[in-house]
Motif scaffolding. Structure first.
Motif, mmCIF file in Angstrom:
data_model
loop_
_atom_site.group_PDB
_atom_site.id
_atom_site.type_symbol
_atom_site.label_atom_id
_atom_site.label_comp_id
_atom_site.label_asym_id
_atom_site.label_seq_id
_atom_site.Cartn_x
_atom_site.Cartn_y
_atom_site.Cartn_z
ATOM 1 N N ARG A 1 54.989 3.116 41.465
ATOM 2 C CA ARG A 1 54.280 3.336 42.725
ATOM 3 C C ARG A 1 55.206 3.978 43.763
ATOM 4 O O ARG A 1 54.786 4.868 44.519
ATOM 5 N N GLU A 2 56.471 3.562 43.789
ATOM 6 C CA GLU A 2 57.414 4.137 44.751
ATOM 7 C C GLU A 2 57.705 5.601 44.439
ATOM 8 O O GLU A 2 57.871 6.416 45.355
ATOM 9 N N ARG A 3 57.781 5.923 43.155
ATOM 10 C CA ARG A 3 58.111 7.300 42.775
ATOM 11 C C ARG A 3 56.901 8.222 42.833
ATOM 12 O O ARG A 3 57.012 9.378 43.229
ATOM 13 N N GLU A 4 55.748 7.687 42.396
ATOM 14 C CA GLU A 4 54.556 8.516 42.279
ATOM 15 C C GLU A 4 53.444 7.916 43.139
ATOM 16 O O GLU A 4 52.802 6.951 42.732
ATOM 17 N N ARG A 5 53.255 8.443 44.307
ATOM 18 C CA ARG A 5 52.181 7.946 45.165
ATOM 19 C C ARG A 5 50.846 8.161 44.456
ATOM 20 O O ARG A 5 50.568 9.221 43.934
ATOM 21 N N GLY A 6 50.038 7.122 44.473
ATOM 22 C CA GLY A 6 48.764 7.169 43.780
ATOM 23 C C GLY A 6 48.587 6.024 42.820
ATOM 24 O O GLY A 6 47.461 5.695 42.434
ATOM 25 N N GLY A 7 49.694 5.379 42.419
ATOM 26 C CA GLY A 7 49.592 4.223 41.544
ATOM 27 C C GLY A 7 49.250 2.968 42.327
ATOM 28 O O GLY A 7 49.209 2.949 43.553
ATOM 29 N N ARG A 8 48.986 1.904 41.599
ATOM 30 C CA ARG A 8 48.636 0.631 42.215
ATOM 31 C C ARG A 8 49.884 -0.226 42.430
ATOM 32 O O ARG A 8 50.884 -0.082 41.722
ATOM 33 N N VAL A 9 49.756 -1.147 43.379
ATOM 34 C CA VAL A 9 50.832 -2.090 43.666
ATOM 35 C C VAL A 9 50.532 -3.388 42.926
ATOM 36 O O VAL A 9 49.497 -4.014 43.173
ATOM 37 N N PRO A 10 51.397 -3.820 42.013
ATOM 38 C CA PRO A 10 51.139 -5.074 41.295
ATOM 39 C C PRO A 10 51.356 -6.277 42.206
ATOM 40 O O PRO A 10 52.375 -6.378 42.892
ATOM 41 N N MET A 11 50.402 -7.181 42.221
ATOM 42 C CA MET A 11 50.488 -8.407 43.019
ATOM 43 C C MET A 11 50.608 -9.593 42.069
ATOM 44 O O MET A 11 49.638 -9.963 41.400
ATOM 45 N N LEU A 12 51.805 -10.165 41.975
ATOM 46 C CA LEU A 12 52.033 -11.294 41.082
ATOM 47 C C LEU A 12 51.441 -12.559 41.688
ATOM 48 O O LEU A 12 51.808 -12.962 42.792
ATOM 49 N N LEU A 13 50.531 -13.197 40.964
ATOM 50 C CA LEU A 13 49.821 -14.373 41.437
ATOM 51 C C LEU A 13 49.998 -15.505 40.441
ATOM 52 O O LEU A 13 50.058 -15.276 39.226
ATOM 53 N N SER A 14 50.057 -16.723 40.953
ATOM 54 C CA SER A 14 50.107 -17.903 40.108
ATOM 55 C C SER A 14 48.680 -18.397 39.880
ATOM 56 O O SER A 14 47.953 -18.683 40.838
ATOM 57 N N ALA A 15 48.277 -18.482 38.625
ATOM 58 C CA ALA A 15 46.889 -18.839 38.312
ATOM 59 C C ALA A 15 46.513 -20.204 38.868
ATOM 60 O O ALA A 15 45.383 -20.409 39.322
ATOM 61 N N SER A 16 47.444 -21.149 38.855
ATOM 62 C CA SER A 16 47.129 -22.498 39.327
ATOM 63 C C SER A 16 46.851 -22.539 40.822
ATOM 64 O O SER A 16 46.299 -23.517 41.320
ATOM 65 N N SER A 17 47.233 -21.484 41.549
ATOM 66 C CA SER A 17 47.000 -21.434 42.993
ATOM 67 C C SER A 17 45.687 -20.746 43.356
ATOM 68 O O SER A 17 45.422 -20.532 44.543
ATOM 69 N N TRP A 18 44.905 -20.391 42.369
ATOM 70 C CA TRP A 18 43.614 -19.743 42.657
ATOM 71 C C TRP A 18 42.733 -20.705 43.451
ATOM 72 O O TRP A 18 42.451 -21.813 42.999
#
Length: 644
Positions: free
Chosen positions: A160-177
């Motif tokens: 994403r930093e190199r190629e504008r247009g990609g998505r930003v990964p958001m790391l989430l903990s499943a137990s915190s849903w």
């Protein structure tokens, strides 16, 4: 909002100036009015500038990608105790379920990002492979799912930093849903964890620039819960129906092999996704890992020679101990445990691995040796870490691990599902009960206000100002007791004067990635800055009045006024429910520590420092503004064993 505040500040400045000139003339302007006008003009101009700044969704995504990458890189290094010279390039096979297309069905961990980017739709479930021998250790715990996820997040953020247009990964903990939609979950994470404003969240969500990367689906429920009734099934249901326009929205999920098979048999799995299965570590990979990690100099090589020979794939060894050792060390996690427990500094004989693998006690022994060995690990000369006692550390971590394990069934308190993996200082209070914590908060709020009022009354005597302060303190504390958020979040005084986006840059530049420990520090710093600002603003007028009426003020008068208005500012900062105010999370944490200390719970009073040291020693890891145990096996072992 900032534009409105700026207009108000400028209006106040103009009113102060015009009124002073009309009433007193240019030569006799009230200093207090001039000071107020100056402050209002400066803050008004700043707010107007900040409010008119145009930040696009791509700019927001670029900034977020940098912060995500830095956090992921730090977490990835912690998984290997900072030593990235002995990585294992695991192989994998992929099973395509539903309408999913991929350019290949197998590969290596080093190419997982390229595999994911070629998926259409980009929906991926990462599991491990069960052991060939059923029984103890047959599940896929420690097979490298979290390692694969950390690598994937790091490389996607770099892309994403190199190629504008990609998505930003958001790391989430499943137990915190918290339940609800995936969009609502992402928005709450952007607001709470990444401190984005509503307008910023709206921009980045409308542009569809986020990729949810969800870790630990198998940690959401107890194993006895029917698969179709689990929270994991509900979360997968939300992911399955989540679309962006006319296409299925992308996501990445990790889950144990057995847990995901249960969900598939119950018809609760995702209908279209690539299910990637990481293979077990081969004896040759295990041998190379240990040789590079702990047997890289002659003395250590001699001690580890029997173990390395047993793992040599070219050697014709069919002994029972050799087979047991190969099966026991066929995951990256157990290899790491063995390397830590039998590192050269521990002076333990690695041949013991063969003996314990043969009698089936190796896994339990490695878990028992983990904390003492991690705390005994030498550190670099420039990183002097505090000493921790292994037995006391075990008992203190047992309290936290037992609390997290109790939350595995989806325990809910005041509308929030408690996490079974995340440790946040200001969210540990349910461990001690709601009423005890809130009662302690009331005492903390009432005590300083009463002491300041009494001390001022004794020093200055009765006056309208004293009575006004007492009344204001009473009203302030009463307002604080009104219904409020049961889950306060750390606040940061955000005024984008610089590229860092924080007014507190004038005092100290905030880090790009906030650690769990610094979240409470910045919340406390925010309320102190606000109390100082409000106190000085309110007290400037009275100080000038005193100096005008009585000449040079005495030192006692100055000290008393400073004390009074600083206290007023602190109370106002805690009471006013504004986004830029802070202190509530720090207050909640202080109440928790006082109650825990009075109840005799074996938790360090400097809990943040203790957890930070455990993180530096590799016992804990960070996930955003939370700590987590380095592996679920460590958490479960500590929860079941209160004593070393």
């Amino acid at each position: 909002m900032l534009t409105v505040l700026g207009l108000i500040g400028l209006a106040v400045a103009v009113v102060f100036t015009v009124r002073s000139v009309r009433e007193q003339g240019w030569g006799d302007i009230d200093p207090a009015g001039l000071a107020g006008a100056t402050v209002g003009a400066v803050l008004g101009g700043v707010s107007l500038y900040a409010g008119r700044r145009l930040t696009t969704a791509d700019e927001l995504a670029d900034s977020l990608a940098t912060r995500v990458r830095q956090e992921a890189e730090r977490a990835y290094a912690h998984m290997f105790s900072g030593d990235l010279n002995a990585l294992i390039d695991l192989s994998y096979t992929a099973r395509l379920v539903g309408r999913v297309h991929a350019d290949r069905s197998e590969g290596r961990l080093s190419g997982i990002t390229a595999f994911y980017r070629a998926l259409d739709p980009a929906r991926l479930v990462i599991t491990g492979a069960p052991a060939a021998t059923r029984g103890t250790g047959s599940d896929d715990a420690g097979t490298g799912k979290s390692v694969a996820l950390a690598r994937l997040v790091t490389e996607l953020a770099q892309t994403r930093e190199r190629e504008r247009g990609g998505r930003v990964p958001m790391l989430l903990s499943a137990s915190s849903w918290p339940g609800g939609t995936i969009v609502g979950w992402l928005e709450s994470q952007l607001a709470g964890r990444w401190k984005m404003s509503r307008s910023e969240i709206r921009k980045i969500m409308d542009a569809q620039l986020l990729l949810p990367v969800i870790d630990g689906l198998d940690e959401m429920d107890r194993s006895s819960t029917p698969a179709a009734e689990t929270r994991a099934a509900a979360l997968l249901g939300q992911l399955d129906i989540w679309n962006e326009g006319t296409r299925p929205a992308p996501f990445v999920v990790t889950c144990r092999y057995s847990s995901y098979k249960r969900l598939e048999r119950a018809g609760a799995a995702v209908r279209s996704a690539a299910v990637l299965r990481l293979d077990r570590v081969t004896p040759g990979q295990a041998r190379h890992f240990l040789a590079d990690r702990v047997a890289h100099h002659p003395a250590a090589l001699a001690a580890w020679r029997p173990v390395l020979d047993a793992l040599d794939p070219d050697a014709n060894r069919a002994g029972s101990r050799t087979r047991a050792l190969r099966e026991a060390l066929d995951t990256p996690w157990r290899l790491m445990l063995a390397a830590i427990a039998y590192a050269p500094h521990t002076e333990q004989d690695p041949v013991d691995l063969l003996t314990r693998a043969g009698d089936g006690t190796l896994q339990r022994h490695l878990l028992r040796r983990f904390i003492p060995s991690a705390l005994a690990r030498p550190t670099l000369a420039h990183r002097r870490l505090g000493r921790l006692d292994p037995d006391l550390t075990h008992r203190q971590l047992h309290v936290l691990a037992a609390y997290l394990q109790d939350n595995t069934a989806g325990r809910t308190v005041l509308g929030r599902v408690l996490s079974s993996t995340d440790i946040e200082l200001h969210e540990l209070w349910p461990m001690l009960g709601q009423q005890r914590i809130w009662r302690t908060e009331r005492w903390i709020m009432t005590g300083p206000a009463a002491s300041v009022a009494i001390s001022w009354f004794l020093l200055v005597g009765p006056s309208n100002l004293v009575l006004g302060y007492c009344l204001g303190s009473f009203v302030g504390v009463a307002v604080y007791f009104l219904p409020r958020s049961a889950w306060p979040e750390p606040r940061f005084f955000q005024m984008p004067l610089t590229d860092s986006g924080s007014f507190s840059t004038f005092f100290r530049r905030p880090p790009t990635v906030l650690s769990p420990r610094s979240a409470i520090r910045w919340d406390l710093l925010t309320v102190l800055l606000m109390s100082l600002t409000v106190g000085l603003s309110a007290g400037a007028t009275y100080v000038f009045k005193v100096t005008t009426n009585s000449g040079d003020p005495s030192l006692v008068t100055v000290l008393v006024l400073t004390q009074i208005f600083a206290a007023h500012g602190l109370l106002l900062s805690l009471i006013i429910p504004a986004r830029i105010m802070g202190g509530r999370a720090a207050l909640r944490y202080l109440a928790f520590r006082l109650v825990a200390g009075s109840a005799g719970i074996p938790i360090s009073f400097r809990l943040g420092r203790f957890l930070h040291l455990c993180q530096e020693r590799g016992i804990l890891r960070t996930a955003g503004a939370s700590w987590q145990f380095r592996h679920g096996e460590i958490q479960r072992y500590l929860a079941a064993h209160p004593n070393p």
